[in-house]
Motif scaffolding. Structure first.
Motif, PDB file in Angstrom:
ATOM      1  N   HIS B 410      65.524  70.948 -26.258  1.00  0.00           N
ATOM      2  CA  HIS B 410      64.898  69.879 -25.489  1.00  0.00           C
ATOM      3  C   HIS B 410      64.333  70.376 -24.170  1.00  0.00           C
ATOM      4  CE1 HIS B 410      64.816  65.998 -23.201  1.00  0.00           C
ATOM      5  NE2 HIS B 410      64.488  65.539 -24.384  1.00  0.00           N
ATOM      6  N   LYS B 411      64.833  71.515 -23.711  1.00  0.00           N
ATOM      7  CA  LYS B 411      64.459  71.940 -22.367  1.00  0.00           C
ATOM      8  C   LYS B 411      63.064  72.542 -22.290  1.00  0.00           C
ATOM      9  CE  LYS B 411      68.401  70.885 -20.516  1.00  0.00           C
ATOM     10  NZ  LYS B 411      68.716  70.099 -21.704  1.00  0.00           N
ATOM     11  N   LYS B 412      62.806  73.507 -23.136  1.00  0.00           N
ATOM     12  CA  LYS B 412      61.546  74.235 -22.976  1.00  0.00           C
ATOM     13  C   LYS B 412      60.982  74.659 -24.316  1.00  0.00           C
ATOM     14  CE  LYS B 412      62.564  76.676 -18.704  1.00  0.00           C
ATOM     15  NZ  LYS B 412      62.874  77.984 -18.137  1.00  0.00           N
ATOM     16  N   GLN B 413      59.692  74.805 -24.296  1.00  0.00           N
ATOM     17  CA  GLN B 413      59.016  75.271 -25.500  1.00  0.00           C
ATOM     18  C   GLN B 413      59.484  76.677 -25.884  1.00  0.00           C
ATOM     19  OE1 GLN B 413      55.006  76.085 -24.722  1.00  0.00           O
ATOM     20  NE2 GLN B 413      54.415  76.296 -26.850  1.00  0.00           N
ATOM     21  N   GLU B 414      59.628  77.542 -24.887  1.00  0.00           N
ATOM     22  CA  GLU B 414      60.049  78.923 -25.198  1.00  0.00           C
ATOM     23  C   GLU B 414      61.409  78.942 -25.848  1.00  0.00           C
ATOM     24  OE1 GLU B 414      58.051  78.031 -22.216  1.00  0.00           O
ATOM     25  OE2 GLU B 414      59.403  79.282 -21.031  1.00  0.00           O
ATOM     26  N   PHE B 415      62.271  78.025 -25.422  1.00  0.00           N
ATOM     27  CA  PHE B 415      63.593  77.961 -26.015  1.00  0.00           C
ATOM     28  C   PHE B 415      63.472  77.627 -27.494  1.00  0.00           C
ATOM     29  CE2 PHE B 415      65.058  78.927 -22.144  1.00  0.00           C
ATOM     30  CZ  PHE B 415      65.734  77.994 -21.355  1.00  0.00           C
TER      31      PHE B 415
END
Lengths: 304, 496
Positions: B410-415
């Motif tokens: 949910h935090k980041k696209q890269e994650f």
């Protein structure tokens, strides 16, 4: 085992904190938010958002630990693990509506699914959950004779086995399924296609077939795209549309554009005239499962 | 490194076979579970008299009610053998029926109270021992009968003798949950300030600290504790003292830390606003303790009773995390390696104590829910593969683990991309087939986040055969899942 809705307590602070956090995101998460928010215009059904859970003393999750604590207080504590091995692995379940089978391993599940639910339409490679529904699917979507007959007679069968009733339009059948057989009205039946001709089709399709029960043409959008991929003919797509629009037109006033003319032409391209209808069930590769077997039964004959 | 003092073991008293003991224990466990469901889970503690041999207790087959009566008579007539009689009485009162008989005798308790305040130290000690046995009675009417003695017991909390103070404390702790009347009386008599003073003065006497912790925990579990007791406790020096004892002493063992940790748990779980405790560094303490405990468990530390401490500390951390402002998270938690400790705890207890593993996973969820920093730590410290391996296990562990993974996504696209590279997509293909509804819905949610994050992920999902999986969902009996699957297929996957 935890029930799905067991985590109901959420701190009031959590909600406000969350919004604070979202006010100062990094660029990346901003993009993430935008990407997800743009989804909401199209009735995004996804609802996950991170949550912290505050658990009250009597919460179910705390039961085992509390028991151990009190055993210790009462001098009954033992350090070695109790005899029963407590590891338990999640079961696998078949999620097809009406099928409530549960399995211990993925292999068992795969076997079950492939033997019972994998009735593949060999034209559009759509998988239907039962042989009967596959038959109906093929009949209604890949049989040009059906289309013609449907203009004159009640051809749309009730999907419930044993009912036997037939209807003039999909909508009538849908209404019947909802009213008489208590199907949920939101059970997707036909979907608007997502492409250029969608805007015009959408309305018709929605009116006539939206939210009709069950599967048969639920795959319509997927069906067409799959066919697209396979046949590599854009017109093929159109011809499928044609089927739809003609049937819709039967009940509706709205005409579609240039399709009727194209229909005739594409019809012949879509159904290779030399082949008998039932051969659509025979896939290029060998098909396991009931679908292909039934393809050769007498019933197919009448489609010619 | 850390011991658990196992002096008091009831098992010794009866000399039963191992199998019988196991059966008894299981029966006990069933009783306790039912009591918890009835919201009546209460325990008493018995401080064994270390002077006596265990043998004595077995061989002195219970004297019975007659002896109690005769002993009381003797004591009432002020004979010269007061001490001996008292000692005999305390032994006799180990028997529940004798306890009943005792309280039925007129003025028996007042007799004890009188002896409690005698000038003879031995008499006082034996008198309190008698009261202690009474307080431990299984009969509902017996313990409240000790009420006349409580004000004296409270006064003695600041006395010099450790053993005496301990007995007073455990006696008080045993009787306070028995009835509201007793509890109200104790509160009126100032039990909270008395406990605070006692703990403050005897901080270095860990046996006393353990006893204070126990008594306080009894009070904190009573019905209206949140309104009546907890505010007082938070306002006093008790909360800081509890925190200071949290790290177990290698010499003395785990027991005092265990009691204090449970007190802190009762404090943190009763309110969703834990500002007081947070400001006193409760989360800092709990986090660093969890890191040490996690390390110990991961190193295969077989210390007995470690989970008795891990459990309440986990709960404190979990509930404190849920009320900690997100911006303070880094400072409050301090060490980012808490994530390592928590993952280690989940894995360590997965098979032996799945409920505890689940609690550890819950804490990890609360830690990662609103923090990019800790989510990132899970990735950089290479913990995601371990989390993925936990997904097949049920009893609530898999849903919590999946939530943690969802928190990361949910935090980041890269994650999302990183998660995909680590194999989350194939894990989802399996979790989508699970029987547990919540798992399936969550899996669809996570899948959505991954697919939306980048076209490569969507293509990868299709490549792994995900389309047919989702198609199957369109025939699902449950509307939520149908809608999600259909949406994913139509809006995002059809172009592949």
């Amino acid at each position: 085992m935890l029930q799905p809705d067991m985590f109901q307590l959420m701190t009031a602070g959590d909600v406000s904190v969350r919004s604070c956090h979202e006010e100062s995101p990094t660029v990346a998460s901003e993009k993430q938010q935008q990407r997800r928010q743009s989804e909401s215009e199209e009735e995004n059904p996804f609802s996950f958002s991170p949550q912290r859970f505050h658990l009250h003393r009597d919460h179910e999750l705390f039961e085992d630990g509390d028991i151990k604590r009190h055993m210790y207080l009462q001098d009954l504590y033992v350090s070695e693990a109790e005899d029963k091995p407590t590891r338990s692995v999640s079961e696998v379940a078949c999620h097809i509506s009406g099928c409530s089978s549960v399995f211990r391993t993925l292999e068992e599940y795969e076997y079950h699914y492939n033997s019972l639910h994998r009735h593949v339409c060999c034209s559009c490679h759509r998988s239907l959950p039962s042989a009967r529904l596959l038959d109906i699917h093929i009949q209604e979507w890949h049989d040009s004779l059906f289309t013609i007959l449907a203009q004159r007679e009640d051809m749309y069968q009730c999907l419930v086995e044993g009912c036997g009733q037939k209807f003039r339009t999909r909508k009538d059948r849908k209404d019947h399924l909802i009213r008489i057989h208590k199907y949920p009205p939101d059970f997707r039946f036909d979907k608007p296609k997502k492409d250029k001709s969608r805007e015009t089709k959408t309305q018709q399709q929605k009116d006539a077939t939206m939210e009709v029960v069950d599967d048969v043409c639920e795959s319509e959008g997927v069906c067409e795209v799959m066919c697209n991929m396979l046949s590599d003919q854009p017109e093929h797509e159109e011809s499928m549309e044609t089927h739809v629009s003609e049937e819709e037109a039967a009940g509706m006033a709205k005409p579609t554009k240039d399709l009727p003319a194209a229909a005739q032409g594409s019809d012949s391209t879509s159904s290779a005239p030399a082949k008998p209808q039932y051969s659509y069930r025979v896939p290029p590769a060998v098909c396991f499962g009931h679908g292909s077997v039934r393809g050769f039964r007498g019933r197919r004959g009448r489609r010619k | 490194m850390w011991r658990l003092n196992k002096v008091r073991h009831k098992a010794g008293r009866q000399g039963d076979s191992l199998e019988e003991l196991r059966l008894q224990r299981r029966e006990h466990e069933r009783t306790l579970r039912q009591a918890r469901r009835d919201r009546q889970l209460v325990s008493k503690r018995l401080l064994l008299n270390e002077d006596e041999e265990q043998q004595d207790i077995i061989m002195d087959t219970t004297p019975g009610e007659q002896d109690v009566v005769s002993l009381v008579h003797k004591l009432q007539h002020s004979g010269p053998e007061k001490e001996a009689n008292l000692k005999a009485l305390s032994k006799a009162l180990q028997d529940p029926s004798a306890q009943l008989a005792f309280v039925k005798l007129e003025n028996s308790v007042h007799l004890l109270v009188g002896l409690l305040t005698s000038s003879n130290a031995q008499c006082r000690l034996q008198a309190v021992r008698c009261l202690h046995e009474l307080s431990h009675s299984p009969h509902k009417n017996v313990a409240p009968a000790c009420l006349p003695a409580t004000s004296y017991l409270l006064t003695y909390l600041s006395g010099p003798s450790t053993k005496f103070t301990e007995l007073c404390l455990y006696t008080l702790g045993n009787i306070c949950p028995d009835s509201d009347v007793v509890k109200e009386k104790l509160l009126a008599q100032g039990i909270i300030p008395a406990l605070a003073t006692c703990m403050e003065n005897q901080r270095h006497n860990l046996a006393v600290v353990e006893a204070v912790g126990f008594t306080l925990s009894q009070l904190l579990q009573t019905k209206d504790a949140a309104e009546k007791i907890i505010p007082m406790v938070l306002a006093s020096t008790l909360s800081s003292n509890l925190l200071s004892v949290l790290t177990p002493d290698p010499e003395f063992g785990l027991a005092p830390a265990i009691e204090c940790a449970w007190c802190l748990h009762y404090l943190t779980c009763s309110s969703e606003d834990n500002r007081e405790l947070l400001s006193r560094g409760a989360l800092v303490q709990c986090s660093s303790l969890l890191v040490s405990l996690g390390r110990a468990v991961a190193e295969g530390n077989k210390d007995e009773g470690l989970e008795l401490l891990v459990c309440p500390v986990l709960r404190c951390a979990g509930n404190l995390l849920s009320s900690c402002p997100v911006e303070d998270l880094s400072t409050q938690v301090g060490d980012v390696h808490l994530v390592v400790a928590l993952c280690g705890l989940v894995q360590a207890y997965l098979h032996t104590q799945p409920a505890l593993a689940r609690e550890a996973a819950w804490v990890l969820n609360n830690l990662t829910a609103h923090s990019s920093e800790f989510c990132s730590a899970l990735l950089t410290l290479n913990l995601v593969p371990r989390l993925l391996q936990l997904l097949p296990f049920s009893q609530g562990i898999n849903t919590m683990i999946l939530r943690i993974l969802a928190n990361i996504a949910h935090k980041k696209q890269e994650f999302c991309v990183q998660l995909t590279q680590l194999g989350l997509l194939s894990a989802l293909c399996a979790t989508l087939k699970m029987a547990e509804q919540e798992m399936v819905t969550l899996s669809l949610d996570v899948l959505f986040m991954l697919v939306v994050s980048s076209p490569q992920v969507a293509a990868e999902f299709v490549y792994q055969g995900g389309l047919s999986l989702l198609e199957a969902f369109q025939y699902n009996g449950e509307g939520e899942r149908r809608r999600r699957a259909t949406y994913l297929l139509e809006q995002h996957l059809l172009s592949y």
